[in-house]
Scaffold this active site. Structure first.
Site, PDB file in Angstrom:
ATOM      1  N   GLU A  30      48.242 -47.965  33.027  1.00  0.00           N
ATOM      2  CA  GLU A  30      47.987 -46.525  33.116  1.00  0.00           C
ATOM      3  C   GLU A  30      46.979 -46.124  34.188  1.00  0.00           C
ATOM      4  O   GLU A  30      46.835 -44.951  34.484  1.00  0.00           O
ATOM      5  CB  GLU A  30      47.586 -45.965  31.744  1.00  0.00           C
ATOM      6  CG  GLU A  30      46.298 -46.502  31.150  1.00  0.00           C
ATOM      7  CD  GLU A  30      46.527 -47.719  30.265  1.00  0.00           C
ATOM      8  OE1 GLU A  30      47.547 -48.408  30.428  1.00  0.00           O
ATOM      9  OE2 GLU A  30      45.650 -47.979  29.409  1.00  0.00           O
ATOM     10  N   ASN A  31      46.297 -47.099  34.784  1.00  0.00           N
ATOM     11  CA  ASN A  31      45.428 -46.724  35.895  1.00  0.00           C
ATOM     12  C   ASN A  31      46.230 -46.440  37.168  1.00  0.00           C
ATOM     13  O   ASN A  31      45.658 -45.951  38.143  1.00  0.00           O
ATOM     14  CB  ASN A  31      44.363 -47.804  36.153  1.00  0.00           C
ATOM     15  CG  ASN A  31      44.973 -49.151  36.440  1.00  0.00           C
ATOM     16  OD1 ASN A  31      45.911 -49.570  35.769  1.00  0.00           O
ATOM     17  ND2 ASN A  31      44.456 -49.829  37.441  1.00  0.00           N
TER      18      ASN A  31
END
Lengths: 231, 218
Positions: free
Chosen positions: B47-48
């Site tokens: 998710e980064n």
């Protein structure tokens, strides 16, 4: 339009006590480390910092924490920092924890002229307490408001004199949304090029969102969790 | 015998389907990437801001600009892409990611999950967990059946602050595979050599057992 300033000292001019800053980065990846080091030198205090994380004890925003320059952190995850923990538990530091996707979208909304939006994240948990809840398509959603900052400080891989930015790999993270949401956005880049050198097709952040750009003197780019495999 | 963490990951890997985009949380979920069944192609999202995450780099090839959501250095696969955090969570909220696997401290019989905060202990934050559990259609929790003190983590109601409500559909523990529906845990499979009695005694929430419960095949 030329956005170039000479150095990091000029970059942080106008940042005063008690202002709200956005700082790009995820962990120590893609953080504006030159500007953070300069803020430490200025001794400016009472800052509200919007940043996904709070650095580690001796790098990133941890340096501003050590110097007690931060009054409030708005983040999604703040582990890995002993001084942070000490200040939070003693009540010296205010902390507002926000789900990561909501934090990203609140920055984007701030830059995009959207005052608030509904998201399913956090419904039924303590982060939604006090927020308006509305049901869409049978599912409850939480109202979240836009975030703004007096200054946004971002870090890019390449930039040009017009303020156009290109990020590298996962160092992009929060930088593009924060660039949009700052009243004044400062971009520090590893490589500053004349306008026209970057392919317009490949620009991630258009220069309209950037007011000041400079090439950082030095990038340590510290790795927080070095993980490898053996051949 | 109860499964170890690798065993839990191995069992969860059997849930992967060809063509899926998958988000793996920190801890046991990360290990799932080591057991992708043959003939299946999946892409891992972190998710980064990366799709197409590959294994850890060889020593000397680490790139400070290329990390996963656990801040570990990674590599990318062919066809990978990078994007900003808002786009990343658009993928998650918009249900473009087909499977989310994450750890938990507690799960309740109606699918509530608690995994971010213990009162009285240092709060580190929820990171992306609240966005993930509130949005994903298909969430598998990977965890031990009981905590270190021997107390069940499959409860009637979570005692810890919640991460999300009524969102977990499946739990894979060291003892069993359980589906959550109609306000109860349904026992689907047992770990090799683990008895239904043991699972019963270690599950505090309502447990539905229908007929013979097969053993997992790993």
């Amino acid at each position: 339009m030329n956005k170039v300033i000479n150095n990091v000292t000029e970059a942080v001019q106008g940042i005063e006590d008690n202002m709200t800053l956005m700082l790009g980065g995820f962990g120590l990846c893609g953080i504006p480390e030159n500007s953070i080091a300069e803020l430490v030198k200025t001794g400016i205090k009472g800052l509200t910092c919007i940043s996904n994380n709070a650095g580690v004890d001796d790098f990133g925003l941890g340096l501003l924490l050590q110097n007690k320059q931060i009054k409030k952190m708005i983040s999604s995850y703040v582990g890995e920092n002993d001084e942070f923990e000490r200040q939070m538990l003693s009540g010296e530091l205010e902390v507002d924890l926000i789900p990561q996707g909501s934090l990203a979208e609140r920055c984007r909304a701030g830059g995009a002229g959207i005052p608030a939006f509904f998201t399913p994240a956090g419904y039924g948990t303590e982060v939604a307490e006090g927020n308006e809840i509305r049901v869409f398509n049978g599912k409850p959603h939480v109202l979240e408001s836009a975030l703004h900052a007096d200054f946004a400080i971002v870090k890019a891989w390449k930039g040009d004199t017009d303020g156009n930015l290109v990020f590298k790999a996962t160092a992009r993270n929060f930088n593009p949304m924060m660039a949009m949401a700052g009243k004044i956005t400062i971009a520090e880049v590893e490589e500053l090029l004349p306008a026209g050198e970057l392919d317009p097709n490949e620009i991630h952040t258009p220069g309209i969102f950037v007011q000041r750009i400079f090439q950082g003197a030095r990038f340590e780019k510290r790795i927080e969790q070095r993980t490898t495999r053996t051949k | 015998m109860a499964l170890d963490k690798k065993g839990i990951a191995q069992r969860i890997a059997q849930e992967l389907r060809d063509g899926w985009y998958v988000n793996l949380g920190i801890g046991i979920p990360t290990l799932v990437a080591n057991y992708i069944p043959e003939g299946i192609e999946v892409e891992f999202q972190s998710e980064n801001g990366v799709l197409g995450m590959g294994p850890f780099p060889f020593e000397g090839e680490e790139d400070a600009d290329l990390i996963n959501a656990g801040k570990q250095t990674i590599t990318t696969m062919k066809g990978a892409s990078f994007f900003d955090s808002a786009t990343s969570f658009a993928m998650i909220r918009g249900q473009h990611v087909q499977l989310t696997v994450l750890g938990a401290m507690e799960v309740s019989e109606n699918g509530d999950i608690a995994n971010w905060k213990i009162p009285g202990k240092m709060v580190k934050g929820m990171g992306g967990a609240m966005d993930l559990v509130a949005s994903a259609d298909n969430i598998i929790v990977a965890m031990m059946h009981s905590n270190r003190a021997g107390v069940s983590k499959l409860l009637k109601d979570c005692s810890l602050p919640l991460t999300g409500v009524a969102c977990v559909k499946k739990v894979v523990t060291d003892l069993a595979v359980l589906e959550i529906k109609e306000g109860a845990f349904h026992l689907v499979e047992r770990a090799p050599g683990v008895s239904v009695e043991e699972i019963k005694s270690k599950t505090e929430g309502s447990l539905i057992i229908n007929g013979e419960v097969p053993e997992m095949s790993l």
